[in-house]
Motif scaffolding. Structure first.
Motif, PDB file in Angstrom:
ATOM      1  N   LYS A 118       1.092  -1.504   0.378  1.00 33.43           N
ATOM      2  CA  LYS A 118       0.097   0.110   0.090  1.00 33.43           C
ATOM      3  C   LYS A 118       0.307   1.250   0.265  1.00 33.43           C
ATOM      4  O   LYS A 118       0.629   2.011  -0.932  1.00 33.43           O
ATOM      5  CB  LYS A 118      -1.115  -0.229   1.170  1.00 33.43           C
ATOM      6  CG  LYS A 118      -2.595  -0.622   1.509  1.00 33.43           C
ATOM      7  CD  LYS A 118      -3.736  -0.813   2.156  1.00 33.43           C
ATOM      8  CE  LYS A 118      -3.889   0.475   2.370  1.00 33.43           C
ATOM      9  NZ  LYS A 118      -5.025   0.711   2.934  1.00 33.43           N
ATOM     10  N   THR A 119       1.887   1.075   0.605  1.00 30.68           N
ATOM     11  CA  THR A 119       2.888   2.259   0.916  1.00 30.68           C
ATOM     12  C   THR A 119       3.782   2.455  -0.250  1.00 30.68           C
ATOM     13  O   THR A 119       3.493   3.713  -1.104  1.00 30.68           O
ATOM     14  CB  THR A 119       3.885   2.101   1.934  1.00 30.68           C
ATOM     15  OG1 THR A 119       3.133   2.334   3.139  1.00 30.68           O
ATOM     16  CG2 THR A 119       4.562   3.919   2.000  1.00 30.68           C
ATOM     17  N   ALA A 120       4.299   1.918  -0.691  1.00 27.89           N
ATOM     18  CA  ALA A 120       4.221   1.826  -2.007  1.00 27.89           C
ATOM     19  C   ALA A 120       3.925   2.168  -3.388  1.00 27.89           C
ATOM     20  O   ALA A 120       3.907   3.031  -4.211  1.00 27.89           O
ATOM     21  CB  ALA A 120       5.458   0.100  -2.555  1.00 27.89           C
ATOM     22  N   LEU A 121       2.145   1.906  -3.298  1.00 32.83           N
ATOM     23  CA  LEU A 121       1.936   2.148  -4.434  1.00 32.83           C
ATOM     24  C   LEU A 121       1.557   3.389  -4.249  1.00 32.83           C
ATOM     25  O   LEU A 121       1.250   4.440  -5.408  1.00 32.83           O
ATOM     26  CB  LEU A 121       0.341   1.833  -4.637  1.00 32.83           C
ATOM     27  CG  LEU A 121      -0.743   1.652  -5.578  1.00 32.83           C
ATOM     28  CD1 LEU A 121      -0.529   1.717  -6.516  1.00 32.83           C
ATOM     29  CD2 LEU A 121      -2.380   0.259  -5.165  1.00 32.83           C
ATOM     30  N   GLN A 122       1.216   4.273  -3.037  1.00 31.40           N
ATOM     31  CA  GLN A 122       1.046   5.476  -2.999  1.00 31.40           C
ATOM     32  C   GLN A 122       1.935   6.358  -3.174  1.00 31.40           C
ATOM     33  O   GLN A 122       1.691   7.367  -3.809  1.00 31.40           O
ATOM     34  CB  GLN A 122       0.380   5.409  -1.396  1.00 31.40           C
ATOM     35  CG  GLN A 122      -0.168   7.065  -1.212  1.00 31.40           C
ATOM     36  CD  GLN A 122      -0.159   7.381   0.299  1.00 31.40           C
ATOM     37  OE1 GLN A 122      -1.259   6.144   0.722  1.00 31.40           O
ATOM     38  NE2 GLN A 122      -0.431   8.542   0.256  1.00 31.40           N
ATOM     39  N   GLU A 123       3.050   5.785  -2.764  1.00 30.23           N
ATOM     40  CA  GLU A 123       4.469   5.753  -3.741  1.00 30.23           C
ATOM     41  C   GLU A 123       4.311   6.731  -5.051  1.00 30.23           C
ATOM     42  O   GLU A 123       4.188   7.547  -5.411  1.00 30.23           O
ATOM     43  CB  GLU A 123       5.497   5.852  -2.895  1.00 30.23           C
ATOM     44  CG  GLU A 123       5.722   6.430  -1.219  1.00 30.23           C
ATOM     45  CD  GLU A 123       6.486   5.999  -0.924  1.00 30.23           C
ATOM     46  OE1 GLU A 123       8.169   5.238  -1.525  1.00 30.23           O
ATOM     47  OE2 GLU A 123       6.651   6.414   0.355  1.00 30.23           O
ATOM     48  N   TRP A 124       3.970   5.897  -5.155  1.00 28.90           N
ATOM     49  CA  TRP A 124       4.189   5.100  -7.208  1.00 28.90           C
ATOM     50  C   TRP A 124       3.063   6.586  -7.711  1.00 28.90           C
ATOM     51  O   TRP A 124       3.264   6.993  -8.499  1.00 28.90           O
ATOM     52  CB  TRP A 124       3.861   4.145  -7.564  1.00 28.90           C
ATOM     53  CG  TRP A 124       3.966   3.897  -8.626  1.00 28.90           C
ATOM     54  CD1 TRP A 124       4.931   3.618  -9.469  1.00 28.90           C
ATOM     55  CD2 TRP A 124       3.025   3.681  -9.766  1.00 28.90           C
ATOM     56  NE1 TRP A 124       4.632   3.635 -11.060  1.00 28.90           N
ATOM     57  CE2 TRP A 124       2.891   3.415 -11.443  1.00 28.90           C
ATOM     58  CE3 TRP A 124       1.151   4.369  -9.505  1.00 28.90           C
ATOM     59  CZ2 TRP A 124       2.398   3.459 -12.163  1.00 28.90           C
ATOM     60  CZ3 TRP A 124       0.347   4.435 -10.765  1.00 28.90           C
ATOM     61  CH2 TRP A 124       1.334   3.887 -12.333  1.00 28.90           C
ATOM     62  N   ALA A 125       1.572   6.339  -7.635  1.00 31.27           N
ATOM     63  CA  ALA A 125       0.656   7.343  -7.583  1.00 31.27           C
ATOM     64  C   ALA A 125       1.066   8.648  -7.004  1.00 31.27           C
ATOM     65  O   ALA A 125       0.678   9.713  -8.628  1.00 31.27           O
ATOM     66  CB  ALA A 125      -0.594   7.094  -6.828  1.00 31.27           C
ATOM     67  N   GLN A 126       1.734   8.929  -6.060  1.00 33.21           N
ATOM     68  CA  GLN A 126       1.768  10.764  -5.928  1.00 33.21           C
ATOM     69  C   GLN A 126       3.041  10.918  -7.065  1.00 33.21           C
ATOM     70  O   GLN A 126       3.309  12.364  -6.847  1.00 33.21           O
ATOM     71  CB  GLN A 126       2.082  10.266  -4.260  1.00 33.21           C
ATOM     72  CG  GLN A 126       1.121  11.030  -3.133  1.00 33.21           C
ATOM     73  CD  GLN A 126       1.751   9.934  -2.255  1.00 33.21           C
ATOM     74  OE1 GLN A 126       2.665  10.355  -1.368  1.00 33.21           O
ATOM     75  NE2 GLN A 126       0.826  10.961  -0.679  1.00 33.21           N
ATOM     76  N   GLY A 127       4.309   9.293  -7.267  1.00 32.56           N
ATOM     77  CA  GLY A 127       5.537  10.645  -7.642  1.00 32.56           C
ATOM     78  C   GLY A 127       4.822  10.986  -9.408  1.00 32.56           C
ATOM     79  O   GLY A 127       5.192  11.431  -9.894  1.00 32.56           O
ATOM     80  N   ARG A 128       3.449  10.340  -9.210  1.00 32.23           N
ATOM     81  CA  ARG A 128       3.096  10.465 -10.968  1.00 32.23           C
ATOM     82  C   ARG A 128       1.514  11.374 -11.050  1.00 32.23           C
ATOM     83  O   ARG A 128       1.292  12.274 -11.909  1.00 32.23           O
ATOM     84  CB  ARG A 128       2.231   9.073 -11.743  1.00 32.23           C
ATOM     85  CG  ARG A 128       3.837   8.496 -12.823  1.00 32.23           C
ATOM     86  CD  ARG A 128       3.352   7.013 -12.080  1.00 32.23           C
ATOM     87  NE  ARG A 128       4.827   6.140 -12.363  1.00 32.23           N
ATOM     88  CZ  ARG A 128       5.416   5.856 -12.005  1.00 32.23           C
ATOM     89  NH1 ARG A 128       5.374   6.834 -10.550  1.00 32.23           N
ATOM     90  NH2 ARG A 128       6.785   5.316 -12.326  1.00 32.23           N
TER      91      ARG A 128
END
Length: 237
Positions: free
Chosen positions: A163-173
């Motif tokens: 969940k943290t990895a996905l949130q960081e990935w989304a925020q980065g885009r």
């Protein structure tokens, strides 16, 4: 006879560590638990553990900085935390086979102190501190590099939860934070099964299952990350 038996053992230990001590007393202290002394606690590994913890952190940070030139600060911090955690240090001490060399009080010996993970982790840090005092940063860095490089390139645990990895990935885009919706809940109350869908703007949902909402959300996020090629199926973080 006893001294003759100990000498080759200590030499073998130094060989496994990868450092021959000019000051043998430093290694002696690094192997001495507080239960083995009656009064002078400076003769135990406690002070060396304090120093070694900082030296280990510097050495590993130095290694990570060189090994992952494109990694951002957050990733480097997560990798550092994984490498220097107590469990990792205990594994290193076990590989060095320090257990038989530990100086412990009778109570600690009887309770299995030579295999105690907390003691082994402390001794690993103390040995790093002892090597630093005996040979300087270069010697300590060499010992740490030999002991931790394989672990650095193959973390034992995911560096981030899904969940943290996905949130960081989304925020980065520049995307909104992912959301999680309950699809179904099935099974009896004592053994429920949840299906959760994770939604990311502009992309197809991914669904995960689990015995709790939290587990199902993590499974959904992991499925999304793997489907989009962000995570490999066998390598997280």
């Amino acid at each position: 006879m006893s001294a003759r038996r100990r000498a080759p053992d200590r030499a073998l230990l130094e060989a496994r560590i990868g450092h021959r001590f000019a000051d043998a007393d430093l290694l002696e202290r690094a192997l001495t638990h507080v239960s083995a002394v009656h009064s002078d606690k400076t003769r135990t590994y406690q002070r060396l553990e304090f120093l070694g913890d900082r030296v280990l952190g510097l050495c590993v940070s130095d290694m990570l900085f060189a090994a992952f030139p494109s990694a951002e600060e957050g990733e480097l911090s997560r990798r550092l935390a994984e490498l220097v955690r107590k469990e990792s240090c205990a594994e290193v001490a076990t590989a060095w086979e320090v257990g038989p060399h530990l100086k412990l009080g009778d109570g600690e010996v009887a309770s299995g102190g030579r295999r105690n993970r907390a003691i082994l982790a402390d001794v690993c840090e103390a040995i790093v501190g002892a090597v630093f005092l005996d040979g300087g940063y270069g010697a300590a860095r060499g010992v740490v590099e030999r002991a931790f490089t394989e672990r650095m390139h193959a973390p034992r645990r995911p560096l981030r939860d899904a969940k943290t990895a996905l949130q960081e990935w989304a925020q980065g885009r520049g995307l909104p934070a992912p959301t999680y919706d309950l699809v179904t809940r099935s099974g009896p109350d004592h053994a429920p099964m949840f299906r959760i869908a994770v939604k990311v703007e502009g992309l197809a949902d991914a669904v995960g299952e689990g015995a709790s909402k939290r587990v199902a959300e993590q499974a959904a996020a992991a499925g999304f990350l793997q489907r989009e090629g962000i995570w490999k199926a066998d390598s997280h973080g």
